[in-house]
Design a protein around this motif. Structure first.
Motif, short mmCIF file in Angstrom:
data_model
loop_
_atom_site.label_atom_id
_atom_site.label_comp_id
_atom_site.label_asym_id
_atom_site.label_seq_id
_atom_site.Cartn_x
_atom_site.Cartn_y
_atom_site.Cartn_z
N GLU A 144 5.45 -15.11 9.02
CA GLU A 144 5.64 -14.47 7.73
C GLU A 144 5.45 -12.96 7.93
N ILE A 145 6.42 -12.17 7.49
CA ILE A 145 6.43 -10.74 7.78
C ILE A 145 5.70 -9.96 6.68
N LEU A 146 4.73 -9.19 7.10
CA LEU A 146 3.95 -8.35 6.19
C LEU A 146 3.88 -6.93 6.73
N ASP A 147 3.56 -6.01 5.86
CA ASP A 147 3.27 -4.65 6.30
C ASP A 147 2.14 -4.09 5.46
N LEU A 148 1.85 -2.82 5.67
CA LEU A 148 0.70 -2.19 5.02
C LEU A 148 1.12 -0.79 4.57
N ASP A 149 0.77 -0.44 3.34
CA ASP A 149 1.05 0.91 2.88
C ASP A 149 0.44 1.94 3.83
N PRO A 150 1.17 2.99 4.18
CA PRO A 150 0.61 4.00 5.08
C PRO A 150 -0.64 4.65 4.50
N PHE A 151 -1.53 5.03 5.39
CA PHE A 151 -2.73 5.76 4.99
C PHE A 151 -3.01 6.84 6.04
N ASP A 152 -3.76 7.87 5.65
CA ASP A 152 -3.91 9.06 6.48
C ASP A 152 -5.24 9.15 7.21
N THR A 153 -6.18 8.24 6.92
CA THR A 153 -7.49 8.30 7.57
C THR A 153 -7.53 7.30 8.71
#
Length: 387
Positions: A265-274
């Motif tokens: 199952e393909i997932l991703d993650l919202d980008p973050f800067d820390t």
């Protein structure tokens, strides 16, 4: 300087090799007890290959890589070629051939380059903490290890990411399931030196060559998350899902081994800067969990490894300055790739049917120029492929 890396995947091992190159004392800890990569193969685009070359692995990756001379898109039901074009203009522009590579073989190559006997297997991390002079990692077996720097290369479900960000984050389901594996090359499915992709109805079926006369294949199937699935039934599931697709797809379904076909199952993650907290830094999927739609997840992790090497080399006496430079060099670039992959995912898998239909229409008029321009746009911008 002593660096502890948590995770012996592509990103963690690339970082370990990169840091050893500049004389850093590196220890790698991995929770699994043996090499069990997720997924059958990976597209190592030119930016990733350049990173591996930089790590001294040019000959090894070339030996493992499949030769892709052309790309094509094929209409799902009729089997008619929508477009076909050479990869040579891309190779000429970026100065490096890309390689599809079997994931287990790539992983083993990296392990050997670092030193398999030097990897601490069976070490599940349960906590990390930072201090004035060192960071500390605790393992499930009750042991601890300290280092000047801890690198969290512990994957998409990263525990170290929770420490760096101050709490858990929720990954986003991309809307589709990917079935993948390896089969012997058969030109009834696609040409032996071509990346062939069948498209239709918001779905993809794709094959590309890897070493030893094999195709890496994948099927993308949009469906709700959490659908029940019994391992070993891939042929039946795919035969039903793609019953009216072209003969090449039917041959692929016939040839695949249900016992070794993966379902993800393909997932991703919202980008973050820390990416950094004190003496703890993130790398790879822990920092930028990406869908595979532009083939840049693993390549981006390799870029992280090289960028971390550069930062530590440029700031040998100031770890915090080095980590600030690493974070500055990588967050925007990696986050942009996450969002590009997400955008391509939505078009490819029919989130907006009109946009997907428009893409199919454009493919019929494509001479390769626009597609290769997009791929080059993904490749450039890393530490070894400046824009």
């Amino acid at each position: 300087m002593k660096v502890v890396i948590i995770g012996a995947g592509m990103g963690g091992l690339s970082a370990a090799i990169a840091l050893k190159q500049i004389g850093v004392d590196v220890e790698v800890y991995e929770q699994v007890t043996e090499n069990k990569p997720v997924g059958a193969a990976i597209s190592v685009w030119s930016n990733g290959v350049k990173c591996l070359n930089h790590l001294g692995l040019e000959a090894q990756v070339a030996e493992l890589g499949g030769i892709v001379e052309t790309m094509s898109y094929v209409e799902a039901e009729t089997g008619q070629t929508m477009c076909r074009f050479s990869m040579q203009p891309l190779i000429d522009e970026v100065g490096q051939r890309p390689y599809p590579v079997a994931r287990a073989e790539l992983q083993l190559m990296l392990m050997k380059a670092y030193g398999i006997d030097d990897i601490h297997f069976g070490k599940k991390m349960v906590a990390v903490s930072d201090g004035t002079d060192h960071a500390t990692v605790e393992f499930a077996d009750g042991t601890t290890v300290t280092a000047d720097l801890v690198v969290g290369a512990d994957g998409a479900r990263s525990l170290i990411r929770e420490y760096v960000l101050g709490g858990p984050v929720t990954r986003r389901y991309a809307g589709y399931v990917n079935f993948n594996g390896l089969v012997p090359i058969d030109e009834k499915i696609g040409p032996a030196t071509e990346w062939t992709t069948y498209v239709g109805a918001g779905r993809r079926v794709s094959v590309m060559p890897v070493a030893d006369d094999r195709f890496y294949f994948f099927f993308d199937v949009p469906m709700p998350q959490g659908q029940p699935y019994e391992r070993g039934t891939a042929r039946e599931v795919l035969a039903a899902e793609f019953a009216d697709w072209a003969p090449g797809v039917q041959k692929l379904i016939e040839d695949l081994d249900p016992a070794t076909t993966n379902r993800v199952e393909i997932l991703d993650l919202d980008p973050f800067d820390t990416w950094v907290k004190g003496r703890v830094a993130l790398l790879g999927d822990a920092a930028h969990n990406t869908t595979p739609d532009i083939g840049q997840g693993g390549c981006s992790a390799m870029e992280d490894a090289v960028a971390l090497q550069f930062a530590l080399r440029e700031h040998p006496d100031d770890l915090h300055a080095a980590l600030a430079a690493y974070q500055s060099a990588r967050t925007e670039r990696a986050g942009e790739l996450v969002l590009r992959a997400r955008k391509r995912c939505d078009v490819t898998h029919g989130k907006d049917p009109e946009k997907t239909a428009q893409w199919y229409s454009e493919l019929r008029d494509e001479d390769g120029t626009n597609i290769l321009r997009g791929i080059v746009g993904n490749i450039v911008g890393g530490p070894l492929t400046p824009a």
